[in-house]
Design a protein around this motif. Structure first.
Motif, PDB file in Angstrom:
ATOM      1  N   ASN A 205       7.596 -15.471  45.309  1.00 53.21           N
ATOM      2  CA  ASN A 205       7.786 -14.228  46.054  1.00 53.21           C
ATOM      3  C   ASN A 205       6.557 -13.852  46.883  1.00 53.21           C
ATOM      4  N   HIS A 211      11.627 -12.179  52.575  1.00 48.01           N
ATOM      5  CA  HIS A 211      12.212 -11.118  51.749  1.00 48.01           C
ATOM      6  C   HIS A 211      11.794  -9.683  52.103  1.00 48.01           C
ATOM      7  N   HIS A 216      12.375  -4.736  50.934  1.00 47.94           N
ATOM      8  CA  HIS A 216      11.545  -3.539  51.103  1.00 47.94           C
ATOM      9  C   HIS A 216      11.941  -2.729  52.331  1.00 47.94           C
ATOM     10  N   ASP A 373      10.825  -5.562  43.953  1.00 49.64           N
ATOM     11  CA  ASP A 373      10.610  -6.985  43.641  1.00 49.64           C
ATOM     12  C   ASP A 373      11.012  -7.275  42.200  1.00 49.64           C
TER      13      ASP A 373
END
Ligand SMILES: [Fe+2]
Length: 437
Positions: A205, A211, A216, A373
């Motif tokens: 990550n 992502h 987010h 996350d």
């Protein structure tokens, strides 16, 4: 228990789900990766005075980092040689001049050597003697530090610490060079988060530039809205809005960022968050650095293109903002992360406040960044433990990265070369175990 061979588990563009879920593979990881490689213990400022200690795990081994009378730092197994009881029950503290076992009061010097055993006459006529090495605590095979960051290895052979870190040592250079005296100090309290997911989720990550604009988005978009309103109404917005609004950057912007992926799994996410404003605090700070290093060096230090540096398999360092997160795996589906931040020695308080803001707004478990996350990783673990599929795909931009001297440079920031590269390193670590099986 997994039954696939290593080259079936880890393929160039996909991996089998059991690498995240299987207890046998987890045990192999602990033995051949965490309990063999150099592992981060902590920063030397966590143990400033004689007797100060910090406890942590290297793989499955409970360890103590302690400052001794000579000023040196020892890393010892947290185990009394008498009946095996852990000598330090707390995460940190000061043990004075000796470790004292709470069970039968055997005591040990700060280098682990036995100091006194009560009622020695009970051992007369037995095979036990106090000068037997088995009467003393066991030390890590190797301990070394780089710019104040202490590492230990439980294996006597292997690369030196500097060779292990390789290019990724820039994480510590970048952090320390931002101090006019070249040093940082750990802020003594860290957040500890229990992640209900495999440790590899976190490592993947950190350099996953695809992502943020998804995971987010809600946080980033909200922060941007307020940031823009403040700019319109007041002419400027506090810098910390930028920390969050950046997460809502477009896919094209993330794709323009580069990841650098080293053969041993370390990596760098380049690009800098635009943290060189021209407010009086920054100007004052930059002047201090210029005085300390000269204008050229200061500019070099302030303009390094680094967002994150990963030290595989357990460290994520965000050096421009003095953040460090360290993984301590517990089980295939459980990982403890320590979340630290640091103070630049000799830098103005306002600069420290930026590190603190970032720590609280992005890395703290109380923020929506970290929490979002964590939710993904938990859901990822649950999905991989299901019977809904066998494989994890890392096909994105496969075959489209540039390789130079074994280092893989992404041509697209969102390339899954990050994961492919980490699993190459993973397979290298585990090759001897599979060969021996
Ligand atoms: Fe994230």
């Amino acid at each position: 228990m997994q039954t696939l061979g290593l080259d079936q588990l880890v393929q160039p563009d996909r991996v089998h789900k059991s690498v995240y879920t299987d207890q046998h593979l987890f045990d192999l990881e602990m033995e051949h990766i965490f309990e063999s490689a150099w592992v981060y213990c902590g920063h030397e400022s966590q143990v400033k005075n004689t007797g100060d200690y910090f406890t942590f795990d290297i793989g499955r081994q409970p360890m103590i980092m302690v400052r001794d009378k000579t000023g040196g730092i020892n890393v010892l197994y947290n185990r009394c040689p008498h009946r095996g009881v852990e000598l330090c029950g707390n995460q940190s503290g000061n043990t004075g001049n000796a470790f004292v076992c709470s069970y039968h009061a055997w005591t040990f010097h700060l280098d682990g050597k036995v100091r006194a055993i009560p009622l020695m006459k009970g051992y007369e006529g037995t095979k036990f003697t106090a000068d037997d090495p088995m009467a003393s605590m066991v030390a890590a095979e190797r301990v070394d530090s780089y710019r104040g960051f202490v590492f230990a290895s439980l294996k006597s052979t292997g690369p030196s610490l500097v060779d292990f870190l390789g290019e990724a040592k820039v994480a510590f250079d970048d952090m320390c060079d931002r101090s006019p005296v070249g040093e940082v100090e750990a802020v003594p309290v860290c957040h500890r988060v229990v992640q209900h997911s495999n440790w590899k989720f976190f490592m993947e990550n950190q350099l996953d530039a695809l992502h943020p604009s998804v995971t987010h988005q809600s946080t980033g978009v909200s922060a941007r809205r307020v940031e823009q309103r403040l700019k319109t109404e007041k002419g400027s917005a506090p810098l910390f809005f930028h920390y969050l609004s950046t997460f809502a950057s477009s896919f094209d912007q993330w794709d323009a960022v580069q990841t650098v992926n080293f053969p041993n799994g370390h990596g760098i996410l380049k690009a800098y968050m635009g943290l060189r404003p021209t407010d009086p605090d920054t100007v004052e700070y930059e002047d201090i650095l210029k005085k300390a290093y000269g204008p050229e060096k200061a500019e070099e230090y302030l303009s390094r293109s680094i967002h994150h540096v990963l030290i595989y398999p357990y460290l994520s360092v965000q050096s421009p903002l003095q953040q460090l997160r360290c993984l301590r795996p517990v089980a295939p589906n459980k990982t403890v992360s320590e979340i630290w931040h640091f103070r630049l020695k000799g830098a103005p308080e306002a600069i420290y406040q930026r590190a603190l803001w970032y720590y609280n707004l992005v890395n703290s478990p109380a923020t929506m960044i970290n929490a979002d996350d964590l939710e993904n990783w938990t859901k990822g673990q649950l999905g991989l433990e299901s019977k809904g599929g066998e494989w994890v795909s890392f096909h994105r931009n496969y075959g489209q990265d540039t390789e130079k001297n074994g280092v893989l440079y992404s041509n697209n920031g969102t390339s899954e070369v990050v994961m492919r590269s980490q699993f190459k390193a993973w397979a290298n670590y585990l090759t001897p175990a599979f060969k021996a099986a």
